[in-house]
Write a protein that holds these residues in place. Structure first.
Motif, mmCIF file in Angstrom:
data_model
loop_
_atom_site.group_PDB
_atom_site.id
_atom_site.type_symbol
_atom_site.label_atom_id
_atom_site.label_comp_id
_atom_site.label_asym_id
_atom_site.label_seq_id
_atom_site.Cartn_x
_atom_site.Cartn_y
_atom_site.Cartn_z
ATOM 1 N N LEU A 88 -20.206 6.993 45.726
ATOM 2 C CA LEU A 88 -19.902 6.651 46.837
ATOM 3 C C LEU A 88 -18.189 6.682 46.846
ATOM 4 N N ASN A 89 -17.814 6.317 45.866
ATOM 5 C CA ASN A 89 -16.301 6.370 45.492
ATOM 6 C C ASN A 89 -15.647 7.407 45.572
ATOM 7 N N ARG A 90 -16.320 8.148 44.533
ATOM 8 C CA ARG A 90 -15.920 9.745 44.285
ATOM 9 C C ARG A 90 -16.010 10.668 45.519
ATOM 10 N N ALA A 91 -17.170 10.327 46.239
ATOM 11 C CA ALA A 91 -17.418 11.555 47.211
ATOM 12 C C ALA A 91 -16.860 11.292 48.597
ATOM 13 N N VAL A 92 -16.751 9.812 48.807
ATOM 14 C CA VAL A 92 -16.226 9.616 50.168
ATOM 15 C C VAL A 92 -15.110 8.774 50.217
ATOM 16 N N ALA A 93 -14.924 7.829 49.475
ATOM 17 C CA ALA A 93 -13.804 6.786 49.536
ATOM 18 C C ALA A 93 -12.350 7.638 48.928
ATOM 19 N N TYR A 94 -12.559 8.333 47.800
ATOM 20 C CA TYR A 94 -11.716 8.726 47.228
ATOM 21 C C TYR A 94 -10.938 10.097 47.805
ATOM 22 N N PRO A 95 -11.816 10.822 48.129
ATOM 23 C CA PRO A 95 -11.183 12.357 49.033
ATOM 24 C C PRO A 95 -10.644 11.536 50.138
ATOM 25 N N LEU A 96 -11.344 10.869 51.156
ATOM 26 C CA LEU A 96 -10.596 10.228 52.390
ATOM 27 C C LEU A 96 -9.460 9.814 52.143
ATOM 28 N N ARG A 97 -8.982 9.109 51.063
ATOM 29 C CA ARG A 97 -7.578 8.516 50.737
ATOM 30 C C ARG A 97 -6.573 9.688 50.316
ATOM 31 N N GLN A 98 -6.800 10.846 50.044
ATOM 32 C CA GLN A 98 -6.013 12.028 49.563
ATOM 33 C C GLN A 98 -5.093 12.353 50.937
ATOM 34 N N THR A 99 -3.994 12.853 50.549
ATOM 35 C CA THR A 99 -3.261 13.554 51.622
ATOM 36 C C THR A 99 -3.642 15.088 51.511
ATOM 37 N N PRO A 100 -4.151 15.660 52.737
ATOM 38 C CA PRO A 100 -4.586 16.837 52.703
ATOM 39 C C PRO A 100 -3.524 17.759 52.440
ATOM 40 N N GLY A 101 -3.862 18.906 51.720
ATOM 41 C CA GLY A 101 -2.851 19.977 51.269
ATOM 42 C C GLY A 101 -3.480 21.147 50.484
ATOM 43 N N ASN A 102 -3.982 20.672 49.249
ATOM 44 C CA ASN A 102 -4.527 21.626 48.330
ATOM 45 C C ASN A 102 -6.001 22.503 49.063
ATOM 46 N N ARG A 103 -6.082 23.643 48.539
ATOM 47 C CA ARG A 103 -7.517 24.414 49.089
ATOM 48 C C ARG A 103 -8.163 24.281 47.781
ATOM 49 N N MET A 104 -9.602 24.550 47.841
ATOM 50 C CA MET A 104 -10.652 25.000 46.845
ATOM 51 C C MET A 104 -11.389 26.055 47.175
ATOM 52 N N PRO A 105 -11.410 26.991 46.308
ATOM 53 C CA PRO A 105 -12.298 28.080 46.341
ATOM 54 C C PRO A 105 -13.636 27.940 46.539
ATOM 55 N N ILE A 106 -14.371 28.515 47.642
ATOM 56 C CA ILE A 106 -15.807 28.227 47.879
ATOM 57 C C ILE A 106 -16.548 28.477 46.682
ATOM 58 N N LEU A 107 -16.273 29.357 45.720
ATOM 59 C CA LEU A 107 -17.174 29.586 44.784
ATOM 60 C C LEU A 107 -17.009 28.351 43.688
ATOM 61 N N ILE A 108 -15.865 27.729 43.675
ATOM 62 C CA ILE A 108 -15.658 26.620 42.864
ATOM 63 C C ILE A 108 -16.494 25.231 43.356
ATOM 64 N N MET A 109 -16.432 25.471 44.815
ATOM 65 C CA MET A 109 -17.373 24.382 45.520
ATOM 66 C C MET A 109 -18.934 24.574 45.136
ATOM 67 N N VAL A 110 -19.376 25.755 45.096
ATOM 68 C CA VAL A 110 -20.922 26.061 44.802
ATOM 69 C C VAL A 110 -20.941 25.696 43.522
ATOM 70 N N PHE A 111 -20.172 26.037 42.297
ATOM 71 C CA PHE A 111 -20.569 25.576 41.101
ATOM 72 C C PHE A 111 -20.551 24.204 40.945
ATOM 73 N N GLY A 112 -19.579 23.301 41.801
ATOM 74 C CA GLY A 112 -19.858 21.898 41.733
ATOM 75 C C GLY A 112 -21.007 21.322 42.400
ATOM 76 N N LEU A 113 -21.451 21.984 43.313
ATOM 77 C CA LEU A 113 -22.795 21.435 44.052
ATOM 78 C C LEU A 113 -23.918 21.717 42.904
ATOM 79 N N VAL A 114 -23.782 23.034 42.005
ATOM 80 C CA VAL A 114 -25.016 23.202 41.248
ATOM 81 C C VAL A 114 -24.550 22.224 39.828
ATOM 82 N N PHE A 115 -23.604 21.922 39.570
ATOM 83 C CA PHE A 115 -23.240 21.217 38.473
ATOM 84 C C PHE A 115 -24.061 19.661 38.899
ATOM 85 N N ASN A 116 -23.222 19.037 39.873
ATOM 86 C CA ASN A 116 -23.912 17.668 40.348
ATOM 87 C C ASN A 116 -25.376 17.519 40.559
ATOM 88 N N GLY A 117 -25.888 18.832 41.483
ATOM 89 C CA GLY A 117 -27.258 18.849 41.583
ATOM 90 C C GLY A 117 -28.234 18.609 40.225
#
Length: 254
Positions: A88-117
């Motif tokens: 809940l901290n890592r997936a919600v509280a932490y990113p919502l406190r970040q300043t928008p700016g950087n981007r993440m490749p969709i492929l990396i996001m997919v890898f992250g989904l598989v890893f966390n799943g």
């Protein structure tokens, strides 16, 4: 997937992949955050990519934990609470406190989904559907007490280190997030946030005394040790006055 031998094959295979990934990541920087690159294809805002991939872990964990046949004793609810609270901290509280700016490749996001799943499945399915019921007395077992202590210390170190970085990025300067962080464990290491998270999941492995949890602790180290080494090199390259006494991750050692 309910076959016990198949499950343990998956766990050992997952540990093997972690070891291979460790040596790969020592050579290749994962392209998100400060290392973002267009070479990895289309990207999305880092904040939303992070939220989507991190939410996979508690969602999958809770599904298999709650639908599993193992009687849900008090220690098991503690395990589930620690896992869910972390995310809940890592997936919600932490990113919502970040300043928008950087981007993440969709492929990396997919890898992250598989890893966390996969991590959520292995631990949720084991604790909820395969493990022998943890008796109430487990709450007084030395392994549980040591593991909870490690988990708590790791979480505090991680939260405080993240707070320092977030404060830099909110300071108003566009490049503030890439100044030298100061204070706390940053006096001795470049990435105390990663050190805290590694200790946290080592603690979870101890307090559950389970191989699936150990596999996640191994994966956490396999991901974050190379990342810390990359950050440490990057700081030294970018800042000629970077403190020479700092190590990458472990004071006086690494």
């Amino acid at each position: 997937m309910n076959s016990l031998p198949t499950f343990w094959i998956l766990v050992y295979a997952w540990i093997g992949i972690a070891v291979l990934s460790f040596f790969t990541l020592l050579r290749v920087r994962a392209p998100y955050g400060r290392y973002s690159t267009r070479r990895w294809g289309p990207a999305l805002p880092h904040r939303w990519g992070w939220i989507m991939m991190e939410l996979a872990s508690p969602a999958v964990f809770l599904f298999f934990f709650l639908t599993g046949a193992v009687p849900k004793t008090a220690p098991l609810w503690v395990f589930a609470g620690l896992w869910t609270g972390h995310y809940l901290n890592r997936a919600v509280a932490y990113p919502l406190r970040q300043t928008p700016g950087n981007r993440m490749p969709i492929l990396i996001m997919v890898f992250g989904l598989v890893f966390n799943g996969v991590n959520g499945f292995l631990n949720g399915h084991y604790l909820g559907g395969l493990a022998s019921p943890y008796p109430l007395g487990w709450l007084a077992d030395p392994r549980f007490l040591l593991g909870v202590f490690m988990f708590a210390i790791g979480a505090i170190v991680n939260w405080r280190a993240d707070a320092v970085l977030l404060a830099l990025r909110r300071s108003g300067d566009r490049d503030a997030g890439y100044r030298i962080p100061e204070g706390g464990l940053y006096r001795w290491v470049s990435c105390p946030n990663y050190l805290g998270e590694i200790v946290e999941w080592m603690g979870f492995a101890v307090l559950t005394w389970s191989l699936p949890a150990a596999s996640f602790a191994i994966w956490t180290a396999a991901n974050l040790i190379p990342r810390a080494l990359s950050h440490h090199r990057w700081y030294r390259e970018q800042f000629p006055d970077y403190p020479s006494e700092r190590q990458a991750l472990i004071p006086g050692l690494l």
